[in-house]
Scaffold this motif. Structure first.
Motif, PDB file in Angstrom:
ATOM      1  N   ARG A   2      27.021  17.791  54.693  1.00 54.26           N
ATOM      2  CA  ARG A   2      27.382  19.170  54.995  1.00 54.26           C
ATOM      3  C   ARG A   2      26.143  19.994  55.334  1.00 54.26           C
ATOM      4  O   ARG A   2      25.147  19.972  54.615  1.00 54.26           O
ATOM      5  CB  ARG A   2      28.104  19.787  53.796  1.00 54.26           C
ATOM      6  CG  ARG A   2      28.565  21.219  54.033  1.00 54.26           C
ATOM      7  CD  ARG A   2      29.339  21.721  52.846  1.00 54.26           C
ATOM      8  NE  ARG A   2      29.828  23.070  53.071  1.00 54.26           N
ATOM      9  CZ  ARG A   2      30.577  23.747  52.209  1.00 54.26           C
ATOM     10  NH1 ARG A   2      30.915  23.181  51.058  1.00 54.26           N
ATOM     11  NH2 ARG A   2      30.984  24.965  52.490  1.00 54.26           N
ATOM     12  N   SER A  10      31.604  19.483  55.781  1.00 54.00           N
ATOM     13  CA  SER A  10      31.907  18.755  54.548  1.00 54.00           C
ATOM     14  C   SER A  10      31.160  17.431  54.536  1.00 54.00           C
ATOM     15  O   SER A  10      30.725  16.942  55.577  1.00 54.00           O
ATOM     16  CB  SER A  10      33.417  18.492  54.434  1.00 54.00           C
ATOM     17  OG  SER A  10      33.861  17.665  55.493  1.00 54.00           O
ATOM     18  N   ASP A  11      30.988  16.882  53.339  1.00 57.18           N
ATOM     19  CA  ASP A  11      30.342  15.582  53.214  1.00 57.18           C
ATOM     20  C   ASP A  11      31.307  14.488  53.656  1.00 57.18           C
ATOM     21  O   ASP A  11      32.510  14.560  53.408  1.00 57.18           O
ATOM     22  CB  ASP A  11      29.932  15.329  51.757  1.00 57.18           C
ATOM     23  CG  ASP A  11      28.803  16.252  51.319  1.00 57.18           C
ATOM     24  OD1 ASP A  11      28.110  16.779  52.207  1.00 57.18           O
ATOM     25  OD2 ASP A  11      28.637  16.443  50.105  1.00 57.18           O
ATOM     26  N   LYS A  12      30.767  13.484  54.324  1.00 59.76           N
ATOM     27  CA  LYS A  12      31.596  12.368  54.767  1.00 59.76           C
ATOM     28  C   LYS A  12      30.844  11.066  54.546  1.00 59.76           C
ATOM     29  O   LYS A  12      29.697  10.923  54.949  1.00 59.76           O
ATOM     30  CB  LYS A  12      31.947  12.511  56.252  1.00 59.76           C
ATOM     31  CG  LYS A  12      32.871  11.415  56.762  1.00 59.76           C
ATOM     32  CD  LYS A  12      33.229  11.632  58.223  1.00 59.76           C
ATOM     33  CE  LYS A  12      34.161  10.539  58.719  1.00 59.76           C
ATOM     34  NZ  LYS A  12      34.516  10.732  60.149  1.00 59.76           N
ATOM     35  N   LYS A  13      31.505  10.136  53.899  1.00 57.10           N
ATOM     36  CA  LYS A  13      30.877   8.852  53.624  1.00 57.10           C
ATOM     37  C   LYS A  13      30.757   8.029  54.904  1.00 57.10           C
ATOM     38  O   LYS A  13      31.630   8.067  55.762  1.00 57.10           O
ATOM     39  CB  LYS A  13      31.690   8.069  52.594  1.00 57.10           C
ATOM     40  CG  LYS A  13      31.670   8.666  51.197  1.00 57.10           C
ATOM     41  CD  LYS A  13      32.440   7.783  50.237  1.00 57.10           C
ATOM     42  CE  LYS A  13      32.389   8.341  48.822  1.00 57.10           C
ATOM     43  NZ  LYS A  13      33.134   7.468  47.872  1.00 57.10           N
ATOM     44  N   GLU A  18      31.597   3.607  52.248  1.00 54.46           N
ATOM     45  CA  GLU A  18      33.027   3.315  52.130  1.00 54.46           C
ATOM     46  C   GLU A  18      33.260   1.885  51.650  1.00 54.46           C
ATOM     47  O   GLU A  18      34.246   1.589  50.978  1.00 54.46           O
ATOM     48  CB  GLU A  18      33.722   3.521  53.484  1.00 54.46           C
ATOM     49  CG  GLU A  18      33.835   4.966  53.930  1.00 54.46           C
ATOM     50  CD  GLU A  18      34.903   5.731  53.168  1.00 54.46           C
ATOM     51  OE1 GLU A  18      35.590   5.122  52.321  1.00 54.46           O
ATOM     52  OE2 GLU A  18      35.045   6.939  53.416  1.00 54.46           O
TER      53      GLU A  18
END
Length: 248
Positions: A2, A10-13, A18
């Motif tokens: 983010r 937003s944070d995203k893996k 994953e």
């Protein structure tokens, strides 16, 4: 991460996050560029990744399975694949022959794709005629499994009956066996040396000849030449021969 760039709200893996605790499959590893290879090597060596804009790295525990449709040793010799990455990936190697070397698997694969695409398209195509299956098994499949998948996909899309017949198959598949024999015959007729060639010229022409007969298959060519694959690769590099250009 983010705030790392415009629109990052937003944070995203990432892929490796994953896959934490599991397996990450990297298909066609031979196609990644050198810059990405360096980043992948870091993940494999350090077991950590860093999100874009993140101040520190994150530890990951992931099993990596990589696949290639080209001989990686040859890519290393050409400088297209990092040698250190190659050895990092080469922990356990499994060689899967192209389907032209295992025609007994073609019916099972063809029926699998038949069920899949007939379901996806909502078409009641449920079987493949014996004549069509014989053509599928005889075709050399230079595009390997993906070409077979595309052929079945196309045949189902065009078919107006519950059984695929030879008429539903592409022309190259219907005529593949005959054209394959004619190519081999032409290659045999071309194996003639005008004048007095040097020994290197003889070796190179013979290598090209054998690779033509095996349609670029390294294992079969090495068996005919009575040498191991590694020795054959060294000769191909020495004489600047690209085996994949021999595939039909």
């Amino acid at each position: 991460m983010r705030g790392a760039f415009t629109g990052a709200v937003s944070d995203k893996k990432g892929v490796f996050e994953e896959a934490e605790g599991g397996t990450c499959f990297l298909d066609e590893i031979n196609d990644i560029n050198l810059n990405l290879q360096a980043k992948l090597l870091r993940v494999l060596q350090e077991h950590e990744v860093r999100r874009v804009g993140a101040p520190k790295s994150i530890k990951v525990d992931v099993r990596v399975v990589a696949a290639s449709n080209k001989e990686l040793e040859q890519l290393v010799s050409k400088g297209a694949l990092r040698e250190d990455l190659y050895y990092r990936l080469k922990v356990v190697s499994i060689y899967l022959p192209p389907i032209r070397e295992r025609p007994e698997d073609i019916p099972s694969l063809a029926e699998h794709f038949l069920r899949r695409y007939s379901r996806d398209m909502g078409k009641p195509v449920t079987s493949i005629s014996n004549e069509a299956m014989k053509l599928l098994c005889a075709y050399p499949w230079p595009g390997n499994v993906r070409e077979l998948e595309n052929v079945i996909d196309q045949a189902i899309a065009l078919s107006r009956q519950p059984m695929l017949t030879p008429e539903d198959l592409p022309v190259e598949v219907r005529e593949g066996k005959a054209s394959g024999f004619s190519r081999r015959r032409e290659q045999e007729e071309e194996f003639v040396f005008p004048g007095t060639p040097t020994m290197d010229e003889v070796k190179k022409r013979y290598l090209v000849h054998v690779l033509g007969l095996t349609q670029g298959n390294i294992s079969r060519a090495a068996k005919i030449l009575d040498m191991d694959r590694r020795s054959l690769y060294r000769m191909l590099v020495r004489y600047k021969i690209e085996p994949y250009s021999m595939e039909t």
